[in-house]
Design a protein around this motif. Structure first.
Motif, PDB file in Angstrom:
ATOM      1  N   CYS A   1       0.854  -1.198   0.000  1.00 17.74           N
ATOM      2  CA  CYS A   1       0.000   0.000   0.000  1.00 17.74           C
ATOM      3  C   CYS A   1       0.884   1.240   0.000  1.00 17.74           C
ATOM      4  O   CYS A   1       1.823   1.342   0.792  1.00 17.74           O
TER       5      CYS A   1
ATOM      6  N   GLU B   1      -0.781  -2.284  -4.712  1.00 15.35           N
ATOM      7  CA  GLU B   1      -2.161  -2.643  -5.041  1.00 15.35           C
ATOM      8  C   GLU B   1      -3.119  -1.505  -4.716  1.00 15.35           C
ATOM      9  O   GLU B   1      -4.221  -1.427  -5.255  1.00 15.35           O
ATOM     10  N   LEU B   2      -2.677  -0.669  -3.802  1.00 10.77           N
ATOM     11  CA  LEU B   2      -3.581   0.354  -3.274  1.00 10.77           C
ATOM     12  C   LEU B   2      -2.832   1.672  -3.110  1.00 10.77           C
ATOM     13  O   LEU B   2      -1.699   1.685  -2.638  1.00 10.77           O
TER      14      LEU B   2
ATOM     15  N   ARG C   1      -6.120   0.727  -7.315  1.00 11.61           N
ATOM     16  CA  ARG C   1      -7.271   1.093  -6.479  1.00 11.61           C
ATOM     17  C   ARG C   1      -6.889   2.300  -5.616  1.00 11.61           C
ATOM     18  O   ARG C   1      -5.884   2.248  -4.905  1.00 11.61           O
ATOM     19  N   CYS C   2      -7.679   3.313  -5.700  1.00 12.70           N
ATOM     20  CA  CYS C   2      -7.354   4.570  -4.998  1.00 12.70           C
ATOM     21  C   CYS C   2      -8.428   4.900  -3.964  1.00 12.70           C
ATOM     22  O   CYS C   2      -9.620   4.767  -4.218  1.00 12.70           O
ATOM     23  N   VAL C   3      -7.954   5.335  -2.822  1.00 14.85           N
ATOM     24  CA  VAL C   3      -8.836   5.753  -1.723  1.00 14.85           C
ATOM     25  C   VAL C   3      -8.436   7.171  -1.328  1.00 14.85           C
ATOM     26  O   VAL C   3      -7.240   7.482  -1.247  1.00 14.85           O
TER      27      VAL C   3
ATOM     28  N   HIS D   1     -11.391   8.291 -10.686  1.00 20.23           N
ATOM     29  CA  HIS D   1     -10.176   7.567 -10.290  1.00 20.23           C
ATOM     30  C   HIS D   1     -10.215   6.936  -8.899  1.00 20.23           C
ATOM     31  O   HIS D   1      -9.314   6.162  -8.576  1.00 20.23           O
ATOM     32  N   TYR D   2     -11.190   7.270  -8.105  1.00 17.48           N
ATOM     33  CA  TYR D   2     -11.177   6.779  -6.721  1.00 17.48           C
ATOM     34  C   TYR D   2     -12.303   5.788  -6.487  1.00 17.48           C
ATOM     35  O   TYR D   2     -13.393   5.919  -7.049  1.00 17.48           O
ATOM     36  N   ARG D   3     -12.022   4.797  -5.633  1.00 18.73           N
ATOM     37  CA  ARG D   3     -13.039   3.810  -5.294  1.00 18.73           C
ATOM     38  C   ARG D   3     -13.806   4.196  -4.024  1.00 18.73           C
ATOM     39  O   ARG D   3     -14.932   3.758  -3.832  1.00 18.73           O
TER      40      ARG D   3
ATOM     41  N   CYS E   1     -18.120   9.410  -5.137  1.00 19.94           N
ATOM     42  CA  CYS E   1     -18.062   7.963  -5.330  1.00 19.94           C
ATOM     43  C   CYS E   1     -18.502   7.348  -4.014  1.00 19.94           C
ATOM     44  O   CYS E   1     -19.041   8.028  -3.152  1.00 19.94           O
TER      45      CYS E   1
ATOM     46  N   LEU F   1     -11.433  -3.671  -0.244  1.00 20.15           N
ATOM     47  CA  LEU F   1     -11.038  -3.376  -1.624  1.00 20.15           C
ATOM     48  C   LEU F   1      -9.885  -4.250  -2.089  1.00 20.15           C
ATOM     49  O   LEU F   1      -9.600  -4.312  -3.288  1.00 20.15           O
ATOM     50  N   LEU F   2      -9.199  -4.858  -1.159  1.00 28.23           N
ATOM     51  CA  LEU F   2      -8.000  -5.637  -1.516  1.00 28.23           C
ATOM     52  C   LEU F   2      -8.348  -7.092  -1.815  1.00 28.23           C
ATOM     53  O   LEU F   2      -9.326  -7.614  -1.332  1.00 28.23           O
TER      54      LEU F   2
END
Lengths: 136, 337
Positions: free
Chosen positions: B7, B85-86, B111-113, B136-138, B153, B336-337
């Motif tokens: 991460c 991954e994040l 995957r973006c937070v 672009h963000y989850r 989102c 999310l992972l």
């Protein structure tokens, strides 16, 4: 954005390029104008606490008087807020225009002229985004 | 989910706030998913972050003097090296200098937070942040404060992120020792934070207060991420220290005085330490809006301290169990992972 001094912050204006409220922790109250002032903007005149603006105004008033107590303010010689006044006296005698024409890199800038006059920053000075990698 | 996910945390920005929030989240997320957690920072107080001793968390520093171009290279280099991954981004969905707006379209599988915070409406609208986040963000996490991007989102709202859980806080006696106090003593703690200039101001204030500090007042302490203590170690009224995270000493503090940044204010409230804060104008934060009645320092500091102590607001009540928003956020992110 509100650029007026807030209670709980030094009400003096500072800034070499863009004048803005100082915002430091206040440690005293100016006995002349009642403004809260921080350590850096505090000037002591005899027994009185003054902000730098009032101290400068007082100094200008007394400039026309006999120099009987000039010695008593000699500590201003080393105070950066009074630097121009003591080391570049013509600036004060001849006014702002003289300052512009005889610019010295060690002089204060327009921002400091605003400081003396109590000028305030405009929102345009500080609202740029993505131009400051130290922003938070 | 990868057995050992990697991460990456974008925590660029002034002060220690961005890094502190990111560390608070990283340690909770690591408890759940393990893996490695890499923070990217450009704070001028990176030296203080060396005090962080968290297994699995590393901190990569960019010079605070670097511009947006170098920030872009820095983030891209760490992304390419780690292949995370994040990506967890604190506060700035486009990056502090707009660099993520360039990079994220190049990383479509990432995957973006976003740790969402109060951002000025003008900034959100001018840079179309809602659209950027939507693309672009989850997940957006409003960490204890409202976010204008929460509708962009999937989003959750949590309690403020804290770098320590309730059960992790040391006892009062332990905190007193960290503050160089007797075990039954508590301190008035001045905290330097924000910018280097603001830290210098609090150092100046501390010196001024130390000169006026009466023996009837609790011991005075200064915690500040700036070095340069040597010049005033001789002042017996003032003990100075560099400590991170500050939350470790709060059980031994009777009254806190400092800026009104996110972490100091929320840590103070969580640890039930009364605080007197000076809010500052910030480009990307609303420190004035953060404070509640009675929390703002005004007027003469000594008088304010005496008033606080006399009113008993700083009588050190028991620290009640508090919730840490980073725990809930980590649980959501782990999905999310």
């Amino acid at each position: 954005m509100d650029f007026r001094p807030r209670r709980g912050e030094c009400g003096e204006t500072s800034g070499f390029l863009f004048p803005h409220p100082c915002g430091n922790f206040p440690v005293a109250v100016c006995s002349e104008c009642g403004k809260e002032i921080c350590q850096r903007h505090r000037a002591q005149e005899s027994e009185r606490e003054l902000c730098t603006s009032c101290a400068k105004k007082l100094a200008e008033r007394e400039r026309d008087e006999p120099r009987r107590d000039r010695e008593s303010r000699s500590h201003y010689d080393d105070d950066p807020y009074f630097y121009s006044y003591h080391h570049y006296p013509n600036y004060w005698w001849l006014g702002v225009a003289y300052h512009h024409h005889r610019h010295d890199p060690h002089d204060f800038t327009d921002g400091d002229e605003a400081l003396v006059g109590g000028g305030e920053a405009t929102p345009d000075d500080v609202t740029g985004f993505e131009d400051d990698m130290g922003g938070s | 989910m990868s057995a050992s996910p990697c991460c990456l945390y974008y925590a660029l920005g002034g002060g220690l706030g961005h890094a502190t929030r990111a560390i608070a989240l990283a340690r909770q997320l690591r408890r759940i998913v393990g893996g490695t957690h890499h923070l990217l920072v450009n704070t001028p107080f990176a030296g203080t972050l060396r005090m962080v001793r968290e297994i699995g968390i590393s901190i990569e520093c960019l010079s605070p003097n670097a511009g947006a171009d170098r920030a872009l290279e820095f983030v891209a280099r760490w992304h390419d090296r780690l292949r995370p991954e994040l990506l967890i981004v604190d506060t700035f969905p486009r990056g502090l200098g707009g660099e993520l707006a360039v990079l994220l379209p190049e990383w479509p599988g990432l995957r973006c937070v976003l740790i969402g915070r109060v951002l000025p409406r003008e900034y959100v609208e001018r840079y179309e942040l809602a659209r950027m986040v939507g693309e672009h963000y989850r997940l957006v996490i409003a960490a204890g404060e409202t976010s204008r991007l929460a509708q962009s989102c999937s989003s959750i709202t949590t309690a403020p992120f804290l770098i320590r859980d309730w059960a992790e806080l040391p006892s009062r006696a332990q905190a007193a020792r960290l503050l160089q106090l007797d075990e039954d003593q508590s301190a008035v703690l001045l905290v330097g934070s924000g910018t280097v200039e603001e830290c210098k101001e609090i150092q100046d204030l501390a010196q001024e207060l130390a000169r006026q500090w009466g023996p009837e007042l609790p011991p005075l302490r200064l915690a500040c991420p700036l070095g340069g203590w040597d010049a005033w170690r001789s002042d017996s009224h003032l003990v100075t220290m560099e400590r991170f995270p500050l939350m470790d000493v709060l059980p031994g503090v009777r009254l806190l005085i400092g800026g009104a940044g996110y972490n100091l204010v929320h840590e103070s409230r969580a640890a039930a330490v009364p605080g007197l804060f000076v809010p500052r104008e910030r480009k990307y934060d609303d420190q004035f809006g953060r404070l509640q009645d009675g929390e703002r320092l005004s007027g003469d500091v000594i008088a304010a301290v005496c008033r606080e102590l006399a009113e008993g607001r700083s009588a050190r009540p028991t620290i009640r169990r508090f919730s840490n928003g980073a725990v809930e956020a980590a649980e959501q992110i782990a999905r999310l992972l």
